[in-house]
Design a protein around this motif. Structure first.
Motif, PDB file in Angstrom:
ATOM      1  N   LYS A   1      -3.394  16.471  12.292  1.00 34.23           N
ATOM      2  CA  LYS A   1      -2.887  16.832  10.969  1.00 34.23           C
ATOM      3  C   LYS A   1      -3.875  17.762  10.271  1.00 34.23           C
ATOM      4  N   PRO A   2      -3.400  18.635   9.412  1.00 32.11           N
ATOM      5  CA  PRO A   2      -4.333  19.408   8.582  1.00 32.11           C
ATOM      6  C   PRO A   2      -5.070  18.461   7.631  1.00 32.11           C
ATOM      7  N   ILE A   3      -6.367  18.628   7.548  1.00 32.05           N
ATOM      8  CA  ILE A   3      -7.156  17.806   6.623  1.00 32.05           C
ATOM      9  C   ILE A   3      -7.133  18.505   5.272  1.00 32.05           C
ATOM     10  N   ASN A   4      -6.123  18.160   4.459  1.00 37.07           N
ATOM     11  CA  ASN A   4      -5.931  18.846   3.187  1.00 37.07           C
ATOM     12  C   ASN A   4      -5.538  17.848   2.096  1.00 37.07           C
ATOM     13  N   ASP A   5      -5.128  18.367   0.942  1.00 38.69           N
ATOM     14  CA  ASP A   5      -4.818  17.480  -0.185  1.00 38.69           C
ATOM     15  C   ASP A   5      -3.620  16.578   0.102  1.00 38.69           C
ATOM     16  N   ALA A   6      -2.639  17.092   0.829  1.00 44.10           N
ATOM     17  CA  ALA A   6      -1.467  16.267   1.161  1.00 44.10           C
ATOM     18  C   ALA A   6      -1.890  15.089   2.038  1.00 44.10           C
ATOM     19  N   TYR A   7      -2.765  15.367   3.004  1.00 40.67           N
ATOM     20  CA  TYR A   7      -3.311  14.313   3.864  1.00 40.67           C
ATOM     21  C   TYR A   7      -4.092  13.312   3.022  1.00 40.67           C
ATOM     22  N   SER A   8      -4.883  13.812   2.080  1.00 39.17           N
ATOM     23  CA  SER A   8      -5.688  12.955   1.214  1.00 39.17           C
ATOM     24  C   SER A   8      -4.805  11.959   0.461  1.00 39.17           C
ATOM     25  N   GLN A   9      -3.675  12.413  -0.043  1.00 37.32           N
ATOM     26  CA  GLN A   9      -2.788  11.531  -0.804  1.00 37.32           C
ATOM     27  C   GLN A   9      -2.171  10.453   0.086  1.00 37.32           C
ATOM     28  N   GLU A  10      -1.867  10.807   1.326  1.00 40.57           N
ATOM     29  CA  GLU A  10      -1.338   9.816   2.267  1.00 40.57           C
ATOM     30  C   GLU A  10      -2.389   8.758   2.586  1.00 40.57           C
ATOM     31  N   VAL A  11      -3.628   9.207   2.789  1.00 38.09           N
ATOM     32  CA  VAL A  11      -4.724   8.276   3.070  1.00 38.09           C
ATOM     33  C   VAL A  11      -4.952   7.357   1.875  1.00 38.09           C
ATOM     34  N   TYR A  12      -4.900   7.913   0.693  1.00 38.01           N
ATOM     35  CA  TYR A  12      -5.081   7.138  -0.548  1.00 38.01           C
ATOM     36  C   TYR A  12      -4.069   5.994  -0.616  1.00 38.01           C
ATOM     37  N   ASP A  13      -2.801   6.319  -0.418  1.00 36.42           N
ATOM     38  CA  ASP A  13      -1.748   5.300  -0.481  1.00 36.42           C
ATOM     39  C   ASP A  13      -1.923   4.257   0.618  1.00 36.42           C
ATOM     40  N   LYS A  14      -2.265   4.699   1.808  1.00 36.99           N
ATOM     41  CA  LYS A  14      -2.448   3.786   2.944  1.00 36.99           C
ATOM     42  C   LYS A  14      -3.604   2.831   2.674  1.00 36.99           C
ATOM     43  N   TYR A  15      -4.675   3.351   2.130  1.00 36.75           N
ATOM     44  CA  TYR A  15      -5.874   2.556   1.877  1.00 36.75           C
ATOM     45  C   TYR A  15      -5.574   1.395   0.932  1.00 36.75           C
ATOM     46  N   PHE A  16      -4.890   1.669  -0.169  1.00 34.58           N
ATOM     47  CA  PHE A  16      -4.627   0.593  -1.131  1.00 34.58           C
ATOM     48  C   PHE A  16      -3.562  -0.364  -0.621  1.00 34.58           C
ATOM     49  N   GLU A  17      -2.697   0.116   0.246  1.00 40.13           N
ATOM     50  CA  GLU A  17      -1.754  -0.778   0.911  1.00 40.13           C
ATOM     51  C   GLU A  17      -2.499  -1.779   1.793  1.00 40.13           C
ATOM     52  N   MET A  18      -3.613  -1.342   2.378  1.00 40.24           N
ATOM     53  CA  MET A  18      -4.403  -2.203   3.249  1.00 40.24           C
ATOM     54  C   MET A  18      -5.343  -3.118   2.458  1.00 40.24           C
ATOM     55  N   VAL A  19      -5.886  -2.616   1.359  1.00 42.55           N
ATOM     56  CA  VAL A  19      -6.921  -3.351   0.620  1.00 42.55           C
ATOM     57  C   VAL A  19      -6.339  -4.330  -0.398  1.00 42.55           C
ATOM     58  N   ASP A  20      -5.281  -3.922  -1.074  1.00 43.40           N
ATOM     59  CA  ASP A  20      -4.712  -4.767  -2.133  1.00 43.40           C
ATOM     60  C   ASP A  20      -3.196  -4.724  -2.055  1.00 43.40           C
ATOM     61  N   PHE A  21      -2.671  -5.198  -0.935  1.00 41.12           N
ATOM     62  CA  PHE A  21      -1.238  -5.129  -0.655  1.00 41.12           C
ATOM     63  C   PHE A  21      -0.419  -5.848  -1.718  1.00 41.12           C
ATOM     64  N   GLY A  22      -0.891  -7.010  -2.150  1.00 44.77           N
ATOM     65  CA  GLY A  22      -0.150  -7.806  -3.131  1.00 44.77           C
ATOM     66  C   GLY A  22      -0.403  -7.420  -4.567  1.00 44.77           C
ATOM     67  N   LYS A  23      -1.257  -6.397  -4.784  1.00 46.53           N
ATOM     68  CA  LYS A  23      -1.589  -5.910  -6.125  1.00 46.53           C
ATOM     69  C   LYS A  23      -2.073  -7.038  -7.027  1.00 46.53           C
ATOM     70  N   ARG A  24      -3.008  -7.817  -6.521  1.00 47.74           N
ATOM     71  CA  ARG A  24      -3.541  -8.948  -7.271  1.00 47.74           C
ATOM     72  C   ARG A  24      -5.001  -8.758  -7.689  1.00 47.74           C
ATOM     73  N   TYR A  25      -5.682  -7.772  -7.092  1.00 45.77           N
ATOM     74  CA  TYR A  25      -7.119  -7.655  -7.348  1.00 45.77           C
ATOM     75  C   TYR A  25      -7.449  -6.570  -8.377  1.00 45.77           C
ATOM     76  N   PHE A  26      -6.948  -5.367  -8.188  1.00 47.65           N
ATOM     77  CA  PHE A  26      -7.313  -4.259  -9.068  1.00 47.65           C
ATOM     78  C   PHE A  26      -6.434  -4.241 -10.318  1.00 47.65           C
ATOM     79  N   LEU A  27      -7.052  -3.883 -11.454  1.00 52.33           N
ATOM     80  CA  LEU A  27      -6.330  -3.704 -12.706  1.00 52.33           C
ATOM     81  C   LEU A  27      -5.752  -2.292 -12.777  1.00 52.33           C
ATOM     82  N   GLN A  28      -4.839  -2.075 -13.710  1.00 54.99           N
ATOM     83  CA  GLN A  28      -4.276  -0.731 -13.874  1.00 54.99           C
ATOM     84  C   GLN A  28      -5.356   0.271 -14.283  1.00 54.99           C
ATOM     85  N   SER A  29      -6.337  -0.191 -15.022  1.00 53.53           N
ATOM     86  CA  SER A  29      -7.444   0.701 -15.403  1.00 53.53           C
ATOM     87  C   SER A  29      -8.249   1.122 -14.177  1.00 53.53           C
TER      88      SER A  29
END
Length: 706
Positions: free
Chosen positions: A52-80
């Motif tokens: 894949k091209p290592i670009n901003d579009a890739y960055s956004q996909e990685v961002y979403d994947k990361y939080f899906e893995m780290v806080d799947f149930g959305k119980r740890y991080f606050l909206q802030s």
């Protein structure tokens, strides 16, 4: 699919110097992580099948994947927190390019901070009376759930989560009490000796007991979390980068790679004991018969492990409070070396037990067969293959094809009339084992085509002309049959050598991976882990890819997984399906598939157990898709009663028996007399097979092939 390769040919096309870094030995974890990031980026860019091209579009996909893995149930991080993190959403590509740990450190440090705060929140919740009469609802579906707005909302969300767990625990106590009551009534009704212990608890006692259980569970969860090293989370972070390339490209730390090798070969150098973690302590689980722990005659299941001395010249390490995987690594070691365990026995005496490490085989990962005696007097062989295991690094290493060969020889000696090969839940393994197994059932021929990232296509062939079973063959699969399983089932289907039956289609993993040691490109002796990298796609000899589509069964039968989103086709980052030209091959048999399909469809349409099973599967899937649930105890228990009333119609499935009779070999009968673990496993296996409606139909199908 895993392929053992040194990538020598592939690397001829790669500007190797662009991958080489002249790093000195890493001085600390930060330097090590930075080195890994840049090395992973270059390896992905140059060696992946479809980079894949290592670009901003890739960055956004990685961002979403990361939080899906780290806080799947959305119980740890606050909206802030999420608002702060979002400023980095398009920068993760830049961080990867230069080995910048800014985002990783920010999120992981915040995660540990939030976990520490939530630990205190839960302790505060448990310190006060918990009111289960409030009319509250807990959101279960992560897609509609949002991160808590502030600490107050987070407190309330965790309180509802705790209530839900307490209610579930109380319902478990209710169900256990009901089950014991039924058993006791049955024993008394038939005048049998009553040994059933029935403990009746009041609702208040159940609440107290359930609350204590959940409190302990929460405490242990947070304790284990805090013991995890930040480098463990770095592995998760790197996998967000790699799995956006495709779901089977993963970063493995040195420890994770060791675990993979153990599972792949089915063997480990150790003492042959399961290590269990309970309430902050480590205990011995089941002991493998014939392994060092069992042979010592001094260790037993349930012994508490206090210390581990990994080598005679090293100090014993206190493992009380240690994570089980860390203790396991102290116990494992080089074959022929000594390891000493200090254990506390159930009578509170303390013993030191020294053992010599040996290679221990995990038998549950290997092929095993049994004889099936059908209702009409016919005799068939059943072979279960859990995985396509192989030991590449040993000339005489154990592999799946040799195991299958040995099972076939044993079955032939019992004069079976047909063989059923069970590939259900088989996630794959070694690609080369497919050809060797194919050679046990038919003569030489192509079995798969492999295409690399440059478009070069290679045809792999079985070159032996000495099959040892040429009789009727049926292959069972389900939605969890993947990779090597699909290649074998597909080849046997294409040749007409076997009938494939089971779920409408298999998993759909049509890619080949190999391990690339990151040290290969680094001027250092440090171990930086490995990247399991997709380097090829494979195709059936007809030219069709198995990617996403999998193998379509000749005889289709729905199951529990059919109604779930299981398979490569459901993954956003899975590679696409495509097709290449077919290779020349000759059909070997003329199985009348249409006639068998017609007969099977007729049988299954009037098979009340099968129809009830499908209804049960759809009901459970519907329950699993509920987006929220009440945590008001009156409404919760009313809901549980409703579900019990609905599920009562499925209780018949628990009593189902397919009427097949299973026989083990004379040598296994003898083994059962001295090996209690083996005997229990065999009993459980027979019991499970006797409840298998799909196996019943497989026997019907193979009977038509005689």
């Amino acid at each position: 699919m895993f392929k053992k390769s040194k990538l020598n040919k592939l690397l001829l096309f790669v500007p190797l110097m662009s991958l080489m870094f002249c790093f000195n030995a890493a001085q600390n974890d930060d330097e090590k992580m930075q080195t890994i990031m840049v090395s992973v980026k270059n390896t992905l860019s140059y060696l992946h099948y479809s980079p894949k091209p290592i670009n901003d579009a890739y960055s956004q996909e990685v961002y979403d994947k990361y939080f899906e893995m780290v806080d799947f149930g959305k119980r740890y991080f606050l909206q802030s927190d999420m608002a702060e993190f979002s400023k980095h959403r398009t920068k993760l590509d830049d961080y990867l390019n230069r080995g910048d740990l800014t985002f990783y450190k920010l999120t992981v440090d915040r995660l540990y901070q939030r976990v520490d705060e939530i630990d205190k929140i839960t302790q505060e919740i448990f310190s006060k009376p918990i009111n289960l009469n409030e009319d509250e609802v807990l959101v279960l579906e992560h897609k509609i759930k949002k991160a808590p707005v502030n600490r107050e909302e987070q407190y309330n969300e965790w309180k509802k989560f705790i209530k839900y767990n307490i209610l579930q625990e109380m319902e478990t106590l209710n169900s256990r009490e009901e089950s014991q009551r039924k058993k006791k009534d049955s024993v008394q009704k038939f005048g049998l000796k009553d040994t059933i212990k029935l403990e009746i608890l009041t609702p208040e006692q159940k609440l107290t007991k359930a609350t204590g259980e959940v409190k302990d569970l929460m405490g242990e969860t947070f304790t284990r979390f805090k013991k995890r090293k930040k480098m463990d989370w770095f592995t998760v972070y790197m996998n967000a980068y790699s799995e956006v390339f495709d779901p089977h490209t993963n970063y493995f730390s040195p420890r994770d790679k060791e675990d993979f090798d153990v599972n792949f070969t089915g063997k480990v150098i150790g003492i042959g004991a399961i290590i269990q973690e309970r309430k902050g302590n480590l205990f011995l689980g089941a002991l493998t018969v014939g392994a060092p722990a069992w042979k010592s005659k001094q260790l037993s299941e349930g012994d508490k492990i206090l210390k581990v001395k990994s080598l005679p010249n090293k100090e014993a390490v206190n493992v009380v409070g240690m994570l089980s995987d860390e203790a396991v690594r102290l116990i494992r070691g080089k074959e022929g070396t000594a390891v000493t365990l200090t254990v506390e026995k159930k009578d509170k005496t303390v013993k030191e037990v020294t053992m010599i490490r040996e290679e221990v085989a995990m038998e549950d990962t290997y092929a095993r067969s049994i004889i099936i005696n059908s209702k009409d007097g016919k005799k068939f062989g059943f072979i279960n293959l859990p995985g396509f295991n192989a030991e590449f690094d040993k000339e005489d290493g154990r592999n799946a094809s040799d195991d299958i060969k040995n099972e076939i020889i044993k079955l032939k000696a019992q004069n079976v009339q047909g063989i059923i090969l069970d590939l259900r839940n088989n996630g794959g393994g070694s690609l080369t084992e497919v050809g060797d197994i194919m050679g046990l059932f038919m003569n030489a021929g192509p079995y798969v085509q492999v295409k690399d990232g440059q478009g070069k296509i290679q045809t792999l062939r079985n070159k032996t002309n000495a099959p040892i079973w040429t009789g009727p063959l049926a292959i069972m699969q389900n939605e969890l049959s993947a990779s090597a399983s699909e290649i074998l089932a597909g080849a046997m289907q294409d040749y007409g050598r076997a009938v494939v039956l089971g779920s409408p289609q298999s998993f759909g993993k049509g890619t080949v991976q190999t391990f690339v040691d990151l040290n290969r490109f680094l001027n250092t002796n440090d171990d930086f882990g490995s990247l399991k990298l997709t380097i090829q796609k494979f195709y059936r000899i007809t030219g069709e890819s198995t990617q996403k589509k999998g193998i379509e069964s000749d005889i289709k039968m729905k199951d529990f997984f059919t109604f779930s989103e299981i398979g490569e086709r459901y993954d956003d980052y899975a590679l696409a399906w495509d097709k290449i030209p077919q290779v020349a091959f000759n059909k070997v048999n003329g199985i009348n598939i249409p006639k068998m399909q017609q007969n099977s469809a007729q049988r299954m349409s009037v098979n009340s157990n099968y129809q009830l099973l499908l209804e049960s599967a759809q009901w459970k899937e519907k329950m699993g898709k509920e987006e929220s649930i009440t945590v008001n105890q009156t409404k919760f228990f009313a809901l549980m009663k409703q579900r019990k009333d609905e599920i009562r119609k499925f209780e018949k499935l628990d009593k189902f028996n397919n009427g097949l009779v299973f026989s083990i070999y004379p040598q296994e009968v003898q083994r059962e007399k001295t090996d209690e673990v083996f005997r229990k496993k065999t009993e459980n296996w027979k019991k499970m097979l006797s409840k298998d409606v799909y196996l019943e139909e497989a026997v019907n199908i193979i009977s038509e092939m005689i």
